[in-house]
Design an enzyme around this catalytic site. Structure first.
Site, PDB file in Angstrom:
ATOM      1  N   LYS A   1      50.229  40.189  36.075  1.00  0.00           N
ATOM      2  CA  LYS A   1      49.095  41.021  35.703  1.00  0.00           C
ATOM      3  C   LYS A   1      48.594  41.750  36.932  1.00  0.00           C
ATOM      4  O   LYS A   1      47.759  41.238  37.661  1.00  0.00           O
ATOM      5  CB  LYS A   1      47.981  40.153  35.119  1.00  0.00           C
ATOM      6  CG  LYS A   1      48.225  39.811  33.665  1.00  0.00           C
ATOM      7  CD  LYS A   1      47.065  39.081  33.074  1.00  0.00           C
ATOM      8  CE  LYS A   1      46.967  37.683  33.669  1.00  0.00           C
ATOM      9  NZ  LYS A   1      45.823  36.922  33.191  1.00  0.00           N
TER      10      LYS A   1
ATOM     11  N   ASP B   1      52.579  34.784  37.833  1.00  0.00           N
ATOM     12  CA  ASP B   1      51.794  36.014  37.970  1.00  0.00           C
ATOM     13  C   ASP B   1      52.359  36.886  39.073  1.00  0.00           C
ATOM     14  O   ASP B   1      53.129  36.439  39.909  1.00  0.00           O
ATOM     15  CB  ASP B   1      50.353  35.657  38.337  1.00  0.00           C
ATOM     16  CG  ASP B   1      49.581  35.195  37.125  1.00  0.00           C
ATOM     17  OD1 ASP B   1      50.052  35.443  36.000  1.00  0.00           O
ATOM     18  OD2 ASP B   1      48.519  34.587  37.314  1.00  0.00           O
TER      19      ASP B   1
ATOM     20  N   MET C   1      39.030  40.637  43.913  1.00  0.00           N
ATOM     21  CA  MET C   1      39.261  41.793  43.034  1.00  0.00           C
ATOM     22  C   MET C   1      38.233  42.881  43.284  1.00  0.00           C
ATOM     23  O   MET C   1      37.737  43.510  42.348  1.00  0.00           O
ATOM     24  CB  MET C   1      39.213  41.365  41.550  1.00  0.00           C
ATOM     25  CG  MET C   1      40.352  40.450  41.175  1.00  0.00           C
ATOM     26  SD  MET C   1      40.246  39.876  39.468  1.00  0.00           S
ATOM     27  CE  MET C   1      39.078  38.534  39.630  1.00  0.00           C
TER      28      MET C   1
HETATM   29  N1  SAH Z   1      43.259  32.489  41.490  1.00  0.00           N
HETATM   30  C1  SAH Z   1      43.322  33.351  42.642  1.00  0.00           C
HETATM   31  C2  SAH Z   1      42.538  34.626  42.442  1.00  0.00           C
HETATM   32  C3  SAH Z   1      43.067  35.510  41.352  1.00  0.00           C
HETATM   33  S1  SAH Z   1      42.197  36.992  41.173  1.00  0.00           S
HETATM   34  C4  SAH Z   1      42.846  32.612  43.884  1.00  0.00           C
HETATM   35  O1  SAH Z   1      42.312  31.506  43.758  1.00  0.00           O
HETATM   36  O2  SAH Z   1      43.056  33.099  44.987  1.00  0.00           O
HETATM   37  C5  SAH Z   1      43.141  38.086  42.165  1.00  0.00           C
HETATM   38  C6  SAH Z   1      42.432  38.377  43.459  1.00  0.00           C
HETATM   39  O3  SAH Z   1      42.642  37.314  44.372  1.00  0.00           O
HETATM   40  C7  SAH Z   1      42.933  39.587  44.192  1.00  0.00           C
HETATM   41  O4  SAH Z   1      42.366  40.776  43.674  1.00  0.00           O
HETATM   42  C8  SAH Z   1      42.434  39.308  45.574  1.00  0.00           C
HETATM   43  O5  SAH Z   1      41.049  39.557  45.664  1.00  0.00           O
HETATM   44  C9  SAH Z   1      42.612  37.823  45.674  1.00  0.00           C
HETATM   45  N2  SAH Z   1      43.884  37.441  46.326  1.00  0.00           N
HETATM   46  C10 SAH Z   1      44.904  36.768  45.806  1.00  0.00           C
HETATM   47  N3  SAH Z   1      45.874  36.558  46.726  1.00  0.00           N
HETATM   48  C11 SAH Z   1      45.417  37.107  47.868  1.00  0.00           C
HETATM   49  C12 SAH Z   1      45.922  37.206  49.181  1.00  0.00           C
HETATM   50  N4  SAH Z   1      47.124  36.684  49.520  1.00  0.00           N
HETATM   51  N5  SAH Z   1      45.166  37.835  50.111  1.00  0.00           N
HETATM   52  C13 SAH Z   1      43.970  38.344  49.801  1.00  0.00           C
HETATM   53  N6  SAH Z   1      43.453  38.264  48.585  1.00  0.00           N
HETATM   54  C14 SAH Z   1      44.152  37.680  47.622  1.00  0.00           C
END
Ligand code: SAH
Length: 481
Positions: A277, A255, A394
């Site tokens: 995505k 991703d 998100m």
């Molecule tokens: N599966 C992922 C989440 C995917 S949805 C998890 O467990 O973290 C995508 C969202 O994850 C982004 O919009 C943001 O809100 C968050 N996200 C992912 N990586 C991030 C990061 N390094 N710092 C802050 N938020 C993050």
């Protein structure tokens, strides 16, 4: 001097050391770790080199070597401790294209001598492009501790089975899995403990098992899919299992949020395919990703599906799971550190706290179809009591709507909120504000994706490191009144 590491054989022709003194002796000792014999061009040999000459390890050649002495050498080290002579030797070597090293004179070198960790068949060479030899020595000491003293025996042992394994298992993922199982299993343990008889019995069993499995699979080759949590970006936050999966992958579907440092850990031969995505730009639709995973696994590949954070937190991992199950593909799941947990660790702000918050709720700031969430499924009034932490994923573009909904449900106006952008990455940014600022004045935060928002009293606990505080105009006025 930037260098490329290779391993050179001294079997055809011995290396040449120019100079017979102390420095030459040190370099000769190093070369003798692998060379049967070292030729030394010198007027006379010092004590150590003379002793080596007596046992035939060193053969003296005329001093001031000329073209015919240097030509065809796998390596020349000029250690005469005479600058002019070293320059002369280096010049001839350069003209002949013979790799040459002059200690402590990088501009004259076309080859660098690494720090070496020697485990017989296994050699680790450490280079710092001559920039930091002391750092190389430190690394060497560290590796000496880390690497099992019998690692060389293990490599030799594996080598003695190579032909049998090649005959039993054709080249490809099956053979690689076999060796991975051996090196990570009881046979390798037995070799490392010095019990080679037991190791031989174990590897015999393993060959028989792998061969019969291979026979079964050659009728219907079957790959597998490993759903792997890549964590928030920092490769140090990967699990050992995630790294192992990356090293075993034939193909990796990743991703957009997966960090570059994480991808670099994939097996060199693995095909890396972005199905990124980014919000609003669905480069590959989910159903197509599902189909790709199934198709590659059916073609017998080890497929790693690499997802940011944890695969089962807002990662649509559940949908991929369903598709794979429907196609009867073997699945493994490796959890990852979710963004909320990474943000909490980096802030040193706990998401739950005995005195402040008794539960934590992870919510998505977008509902299916990309609209701002209604939160109909949540009992917001119960959550408003103050003993809960809400972590919103998100939620960057919908943060004002979310804050407004929470206020309407009874969350207190001054409730602290911390937003963390790019948690665990070098460009991490953190902002502290209140729920009412967010509701009334979201632009002031200048927040960008990816970010998580932490709503709750815990967000008011002392945080570690730099944090920007963003208050709405009326709060600034109130704060300083
Ligand atoms: N599966 C992922 C989440 C995917 S949805 C998890 O467990 O973290 C995508 C969202 O994850 C982004 O919009 C943001 O809100 C968050 N996200 C992912 N990586 C991030 C990061 N390094 N710092 C802050 N938020 C993050």
């Amino acid at each position: 001097m930037r260098t490329f590491p290779i391993f050179v054989s001294f079997d055809r022709k011995p290396p040449l050391v120019v100079g017979g003194g102390h420095l030459a002796a040190i370099k000769t000792r190093l070369l003798l770790k692998r060379a049967q014999r070292v030729d030394i061009a010198a007027e006379e040999l010092g004590l150590e080199l003379s002793k080596l000459a007596e046992v035939g390890k060193v053969v003296r050649q005329p001093a001031e070597p000329r073209v015919d002495q240097i030509q065809g050498r796998p390596l020349v080290i000029s250690a005469t401790e005479d600058d002019r002579e070293d320059e002369r030797v280096a010049e001839i070597a350069h003209a002949l294209g013979v790799p040459v090293n002059v200690p402590d004179r990088p501009p004259l070198c076309t080859a660098a001598l690494p720090a070496i960790v020697d485990r017989g068949e296994v050699t680790v060479a450490i280079g710092t492009s001559a920039a930091a030899p002391v750092l190389a020595q430190r690394l060497r000491t560290w590796l000496e501790h880390e690497l099992h003293p019998r690692l060389g025996e293990l490599a030799k042992f594996a080598g003695s089975f190579r032909e049998r394994v090649a005959a039993a298992l054709p080249e490809g993922p099956g053979r690689r899995h076999f060796w991975e199982a051996v090196f990570g299993g009881p046979a390798a343990d037995a070799v490392l403990h010095g019990d080679e008889d037991a190791a031989r019995r174990l590897i015999d069993l393993e060959i028989a098992r792998a061969a019969s499995e291979h026979e079964r699979e050659s009728v219907a080759p079957r790959g597998r899919v490993i759903l792997v949590g890549a964590g928030p970006g920092d490769p140090d936050l990967l699990t050992m299992k995630a790294i192992r999966a990356l090293k075993a992958a034939d193909v990796v579907f990743y991703d957009k949020l997966v960090g570059q440092g994480v991808l670099e850990l994939a097996r060199r031969e693995a095909k890396l395919i972005s199905v990124g995505k980014a919000k609003g730009a669905h480069s590959v639709p989910q159903t197509e990703i599902n189909d790709l995973l199934v198709a590659h696994a059916k073609a017998g590949k080890t497929v790693v599906r690499l997802k940011g954070g944890d695969p089962f937190i807002f990662g649509r991992g559940g949908e991929e799971l369903d598709a794979l199950r429907a196609a009867a593909i073997p699945i493994d799941v490796v959890p990852g550190i979710t963004a909320g947990a990474a943000a909490s660790a980096s802030l040193q702000v706990p998401l739950t706290h005995r005195d402040v918050s008794h539960s934590v709720t992870f919510v998505s700031g977008h509902e299916a179809g990309g609209v701002a969430p209604s939160f109909e499924h949540l009992d917001l009034r119960a959550l408003a009591s103050g003993n809960n932490t809400l972590v919103v994923y998100m939620g960057v573009t919908t943060s004002a709507v979310i804050a407004r909904r929470l206020l309407d449900a009874g969350f207190r106006e001054g409730l602290p909120v911390i937003a963390v952008e790019n948690a665990s990455r070098p460009d991490e940014r953190r902002l502290a504000t209140t729920i009412s600022t967010l509701a009334n004045d979201p632009e002031r935060l200048g927040l960008s994706s990816p970010a998580v928002l932490v709503f709750g009293e815990v967000a008011g606990l002392p945080a570690a490191g730099d944090i920007e505080t963003v208050l709405a105009q009326e709060e600034v006025v109130r704060a300083y009144a």
